[in-house]
Design a protein around this motif. Sequence first.
Motif, mmCIF file in Angstrom:
data_model
loop_
_atom_site.group_PDB
_atom_site.id
_atom_site.type_symbol
_atom_site.label_atom_id
_atom_site.label_comp_id
_atom_site.label_asym_id
_atom_site.label_seq_id
_atom_site.Cartn_x
_atom_site.Cartn_y
_atom_site.Cartn_z
ATOM 1 N N SER A 39 11.647 2.408 4.089
ATOM 2 C CA SER A 39 11.347 2.630 2.675
ATOM 3 C C SER A 39 10.138 3.535 2.505
ATOM 4 C CB SER A 39 11.075 1.291 1.980
ATOM 5 O OG SER A 39 10.505 1.483 0.701
ATOM 6 N N PRO A 40 10.325 4.749 1.991
ATOM 7 C CA PRO A 40 9.173 5.626 1.727
ATOM 8 C C PRO A 40 8.150 4.974 0.795
ATOM 9 C CG PRO A 40 11.223 6.848 1.578
ATOM 10 C CD PRO A 40 11.601 5.410 1.694
ATOM 11 N N TRP A 41 8.645 4.161 -0.155
ATOM 12 C CA TRP A 41 7.741 3.507 -1.100
ATOM 13 C C TRP A 41 6.861 2.491 -0.378
ATOM 14 C CZ3 TRP A 41 7.397 -1.648 -2.809
ATOM 15 C CH2 TRP A 41 6.552 -1.841 -3.913
ATOM 16 N N LEU A 42 7.474 1.690 0.521
ATOM 17 C CA LEU A 42 6.693 0.711 1.269
ATOM 18 C C LEU A 42 5.744 1.390 2.254
ATOM 19 C CD1 LEU A 42 9.282 -2.132 1.982
ATOM 20 C CD2 LEU A 42 7.265 -2.244 0.500
ATOM 21 N N ARG A 43 6.193 2.477 2.821
ATOM 22 C CA ARG A 43 5.296 3.219 3.735
ATOM 23 C C ARG A 43 4.054 3.675 2.980
ATOM 24 N NH1 ARG A 43 7.697 6.770 8.540
ATOM 25 N NH2 ARG A 43 9.444 5.499 9.219
ATOM 26 N N ALA A 44 4.251 4.219 1.791
ATOM 27 C CA ALA A 44 3.115 4.676 0.997
ATOM 28 C C ALA A 44 2.210 3.514 0.613
ATOM 29 C CB ALA A 44 3.622 5.392 -0.254
ATOM 30 N N LEU A 45 2.829 2.364 0.298
ATOM 31 C CA LEU A 45 2.057 1.184 -0.065
ATOM 32 C C LEU A 45 1.211 0.704 1.117
ATOM 33 C CD1 LEU A 45 1.988 -0.386 -2.754
ATOM 34 C CD2 LEU A 45 3.494 -2.088 -1.689
ATOM 35 N N PHE A 46 1.819 0.685 2.306
ATOM 36 C CA PHE A 46 1.087 0.279 3.500
ATOM 37 C C PHE A 46 -0.068 1.243 3.789
ATOM 38 C CE2 PHE A 46 4.039 -2.978 4.301
ATOM 39 C CZ PHE A 46 3.675 -3.690 5.438
ATOM 40 N N LYS A 49 -1.775 2.933 1.586
ATOM 41 C CA LYS A 49 -2.823 2.749 0.587
ATOM 42 C C LYS A 49 -3.616 1.474 0.820
ATOM 43 C CE LYS A 49 -3.596 2.509 -4.406
ATOM 44 N NZ LYS A 49 -2.970 2.593 -5.759
ATOM 45 N N PHE A 50 -2.916 0.379 1.112
ATOM 46 C CA PHE A 50 -3.592 -0.911 1.164
ATOM 47 C C PHE A 50 -3.920 -1.384 2.582
ATOM 48 C CE2 PHE A 50 -1.419 -1.061 -2.969
ATOM 49 C CZ PHE A 50 -2.505 -1.374 -3.777
ATOM 50 N N ALA A 51 -3.183 -0.887 3.580
ATOM 51 C CA ALA A 51 -3.433 -1.335 4.958
ATOM 52 C C ALA A 51 -3.932 -0.214 5.856
ATOM 53 C CB ALA A 51 -2.164 -1.949 5.552
ATOM 54 N N GLY A 52 -3.989 1.005 5.328
ATOM 55 C CA GLY A 52 -4.489 2.120 6.132
ATOM 56 C C GLY A 52 -3.577 2.519 7.260
ATOM 57 N N ILE A 53 -2.280 2.191 7.166
ATOM 58 C CA ILE A 53 -1.306 2.548 8.197
ATOM 59 C C ILE A 53 -0.561 3.787 7.738
ATOM 60 C CG2 ILE A 53 0.770 1.815 9.427
ATOM 61 C CD1 ILE A 53 -0.266 -1.064 9.197
ATOM 62 N N PHE A 109 -4.430 2.837 17.275
ATOM 63 C CA PHE A 109 -5.161 4.024 16.850
ATOM 64 C C PHE A 109 -4.232 5.043 16.187
ATOM 65 C CE2 PHE A 109 -6.691 8.333 17.688
ATOM 66 C CZ PHE A 109 -7.993 8.280 17.219
ATOM 67 N N GLY A 110 -3.121 5.317 16.819
ATOM 68 C CA GLY A 110 -2.221 6.355 16.316
ATOM 69 C C GLY A 110 -1.511 6.001 15.031
ATOM 70 N N TYR A 111 -1.578 4.725 14.635
ATOM 71 C CA TYR A 111 -0.940 4.300 13.395
ATOM 72 C C TYR A 111 -1.870 4.415 12.191
ATOM 73 C CZ TYR A 111 2.697 2.376 16.395
ATOM 74 O OH TYR A 111 3.704 2.241 17.311
ATOM 75 N N GLY A 112 -3.146 4.640 12.422
ATOM 76 C CA GLY A 112 -4.104 4.683 11.321
ATOM 77 C C GLY A 112 -3.934 5.925 10.473
ATOM 78 N N ALA A 113 -3.991 5.746 9.169
ATOM 79 C CA ALA A 113 -3.891 6.896 8.278
ATOM 80 C C ALA A 113 -5.036 7.874 8.515
ATOM 81 C CB ALA A 113 -3.895 6.422 6.820
ATOM 82 N N ASP A 114 -6.203 7.334 8.875
ATOM 83 C CA ASP A 114 -7.375 8.189 9.083
ATOM 84 C C ASP A 114 -7.479 8.720 10.510
ATOM 85 O OD1 ASP A 114 -7.803 5.656 10.078
ATOM 86 O OD2 ASP A 114 -9.925 5.585 9.550
ATOM 87 N N THR A 115 -6.638 8.250 11.418
ATOM 88 C CA THR A 115 -6.695 8.712 12.807
ATOM 89 C C THR A 115 -5.381 9.322 13.289
ATOM 90 O OG1 THR A 115 -6.205 6.434 13.491
ATOM 91 C CG2 THR A 115 -8.516 7.113 13.507
ATOM 92 N N TYR A 116 -4.383 9.345 12.412
ATOM 93 C CA TYR A 116 -3.070 9.862 12.803
ATOM 94 C C TYR A 116 -3.162 11.306 13.318
ATOM 95 C CZ TYR A 116 1.547 11.987 12.290
ATOM 96 O OH TYR A 116 2.702 12.682 12.520
ATOM 97 N N GLN A 117 -3.860 12.159 12.583
ATOM 98 C CA GLN A 117 -3.912 13.574 12.971
ATOM 99 C C GLN A 117 -4.607 13.747 14.316
ATOM 100 O OE1 GLN A 117 -2.259 16.022 11.489
ATOM 101 N NE2 GLN A 117 -2.915 17.341 13.174
ATOM 102 N N ALA A 118 -5.704 13.017 14.517
ATOM 103 C CA ALA A 118 -6.389 13.103 15.812
ATOM 104 C C ALA A 118 -5.478 12.615 16.928
ATOM 105 C CB ALA A 118 -7.670 12.276 15.786
ATOM 106 N N SER A 119 -4.688 11.587 16.647
ATOM 107 C CA SER A 119 -3.735 11.069 17.624
ATOM 108 C C SER A 119 -2.749 12.149 18.049
ATOM 109 C CB SER A 119 -2.992 9.871 17.021
ATOM 110 O OG SER A 119 -1.862 9.527 17.787
ATOM 111 N N ILE A 120 -2.218 12.870 17.080
ATOM 112 C CA ILE A 120 -1.258 13.939 17.387
ATOM 113 C C ILE A 120 -1.930 15.062 18.158
ATOM 114 C CG2 ILE A 120 0.225 15.705 16.352
ATOM 115 C CD1 ILE A 120 1.361 12.866 16.250
#
Length: 992
Positions: free
Chosen positions: A691-698, A700-704, A912-923
């Motif tokens: 679900s794109p909607w749930l992904r966006a929600l996660f 926003k609120f969980a930083g994933i 680490f690679g799942y974090g919204a703030d660390t995803y780009q560094a992971s890649i």
Amino acid sequence: MKNASSLEQLLRSELTGDVFFDAFNRGRYATDASFYQIMPAGVVVPRTVDEALRTLAIVRDAGRIVTPRGGGTSQCGQTVNDGIVVDLSKHLNKIISLDVENRSCVVEPGIVLDDLNRQLRKHGLWFPVDVSTASRATIGGMAGNNSCGGRSLRYGTMRDNTLAMDAALADGTLLQFGEVPRDLGGIEVADSGLKLFRDMLDLGEREAAEIADKFPKVQRRVGGYNLDALVPRNAPNNMAHLLVGSEGTLAFTTQVELKLWPVIRNKALGVCHFGSFYEAMDAAQHLVKLRPIAVELVDRTMIALGREIAMFQPIIAAAVRGDPDAILVVEFAEEDQADNLVRLKQLGELMGDLGFGWDKPQRKWGGVVEIVEPALQSGIADFRAAGLNVMMSMKQEGKPVSFVEDCAVPLPHLADYTERLNAVFAKHGTRGTMYAHASEGCLHVRPVLNLKLEKDVKAMRAIAEEAFAMVREYKGSHSGEHGDGLVRSEFHESMFGQRIVADFREVKQRFDPGSTLNPGKIVDPPKMDDRSLFRYSPDYRVAELKTALDWSAYPGAGGGCRGAVEMCNNNGACRKLEGGVMCPSYRATRNEKDVTRGRANTLRLAISGQLGPDALASDEMMDTLKLCVSCKACRHECPTGVDMAKMKIEVLAVRAATHGLSLRDRLVGYLPRYLDLASRFAPVANWRNGSPWLRALFEKFAGISAKRALPAFRSDTFRPEADALGPPDGREVVLFADTFNRGYERENLDAAIEVLVVGGYRVHLPQPSDGGRPPCCGRTFLSAGLVDQARAELGRLVATYAPFAARGVPIIGLEPSCLLTLRDELLSLRSDDAAKTVSAHALLFEEFLVREAEAGRLALPLGKLAGKAVVHGHCHQKSFGAFKPVEKVLRLVPGLDVTTIESSCCGMAGAFGYGADTYQASIEMAELSLLPAVRSADQDTLIVADGTSCRHQIKDGSGRAPLHVASVLAMSLKRATSKSDQSLPTKEQAHG
């Protein structure tokens, strides 16, 4: 003078590069590899040369000083000052031009030596000023320092290999410094530059006699300004040679033209052993007559310390015989290998002629171990290059201190000089370490001192004065390789005399009348023992810390945590860009903040109160550690053993206790406790992925990150139907079913059981005595700073496995990060015998199989898997020296061509690679080498990775589905069964 705030605003408005005026970033640039610390007013990281020059102009007009900086590895305090530090290493690191035919190139000052040589190698060329810090030393820094390297006997110093330099004067005037005739005829340069050159040549002519009389007649002389480059006998004169060794005090370098040499194609090493250090030093003058390219000393202390460092143990075992007092590594590198072998034979004969033999009494005990294998030669070179860090690995308050480190004396005096120097050390209640360039009479000498103590600071001063007096007596140089900086500049007058020092001052005044460029070095320096400039100043204090882990191997507050943090000597081995794993985040960002050294400096400043109250739990500290993936590479590859992964756990524990947990921390940390519940409702628990909607929600609120699919829960998690499988009389093993494989990839556990049972082993799958969840290592809790919860999980695990370990049953795991927690963090949380026994019996699946194979006990009917396998090693496997067994086990499979990807961390690193703030560094980490290598592999090539997170990263980034080694072996077993290809591995295969 404009205040710092307005200067910062102006710099930010004019530049696109980074501008730092906060305490945390300034603190990371306050030190180099010396024992000094000076907090700069700010830091600029320009993107272009034009931005660097614009920085110079803005800072000069603001009345502040500028200190250019490369790798920050100076050992004499050259790159610390209280103005604006300009870091050239991140962006100004390119080859501008290359002339292969004429063997020259032009480079930006921030290019790292190893990076330059990697690019030159494909053209058959290299830049041979091979300093031991080649993996992080920049060409600009090397020019500023007049670096020498281990092979200067043949190739000379930085000065000898610098053709020209472009640089800006403090007033912004851009000049090209190169070879000029004495009359300056035909030189195209601005009038102001022409007048400057004329004044310098006139000074050289006026002072020629004084220079000839006072400058030491040894090649390793890098003290003061190179006034000898200006004298008439050197006509035509190269004005760049005046800048070389000037330590950023005369001009701001923008590019350097270098002389290149053909690469060394063949080598032979003779490791000369000596039972007497004095005899080794006396022999050096004779060994150089065989015309080697280097003769490098390794003393008893360095050998002993190296034997305690895992990465160097096999090298020392292969190259060192008996218990020598010293060894001299003699390197021959002629074009024809036959010539090298002849000289190697002559070396052995010469040692005999000098009276040495393996059967002689200690003073004349010795001989030559010949090394012709390239891999071992490289290992020896790596060990020698790590000499400084090896010496600094002492886990005590006193450390080998650099201040008389690279004095150079003529070779006939080397033995007497070192003997007398050791007597000076003993007189002042200490001892010294010695290693490096015996061929040049330039040893790296470091007495062991604790510069937190006033008495040891006084001893340092006295030793310096007595040592430099001896050097003058022998007509040597007090500064033979590492420059002057804050350590040696004070002693120029006693070395060169008042008149030459006045000439130095005249040169500085003529180039930089406003003293804008890195003042306090070479000219008008402070006292070398001014403790207000020390890293450990008189008011340095670390309050008692409450720590979560055991740091008792180190001294100081926090049960030794302070001492562990202070092990970082700032030499910067963590800044290497290729080879090994360390430091993956730095390789991706090139930021000082994201390298082990930067993090360790920040921790030291924080625990000593220099970053304000509550710095450990601050947002700035979390930002400092945000990109640390806890790969544990520093634990293995940092020669001083700075274990940032463990230090991060301490910070996370403080953060959690102070600020509580984020939703993401809770989701990650408590995974072992809700996994079984989630598996019962797997379809619902997995809705988020579809679900794109749930992904966006996660996000926003969980930083994933919404860009990541989370590992899918499954209803058929691994739940063994029996406590043991396999033949009742088989050799016993315990299989540790970790949370990740148990919950997400049970196929790997099924495959491992199949392999072990077919191999005749009795596989125990014990459940906790409390009847609860399966055992867990607590890894996820540690990653969230929940140390007490991790300790509880490990307590359940130890209680479950200890009865088996007590009777010698191996505990086998598939997931490296989980199994190796039993060999690492478990012992930092518990010191009881049960925990130690479990830890001692913990083995990765491949380690166990290799051990069995080498003992002749492994009998697996493996079938051919025609084709290739490319393997990515998990960081923790590499950190614990547990990766080679992966390669060996895969090579048991008939017909399988195994290749290892030379990769650092995959970038996923658990959560680490799942974090919204660390995803780009992971890649970015994955794209350094891993994902390109996977994409280039044929479709029928097996991709092998033992780490759960590694497999997810590879699949996400390439679409390929990697396999655990256990699954590959299970496939091979099935192939043997289906094709009746019952093929036992040969003896050679079984032994890898």
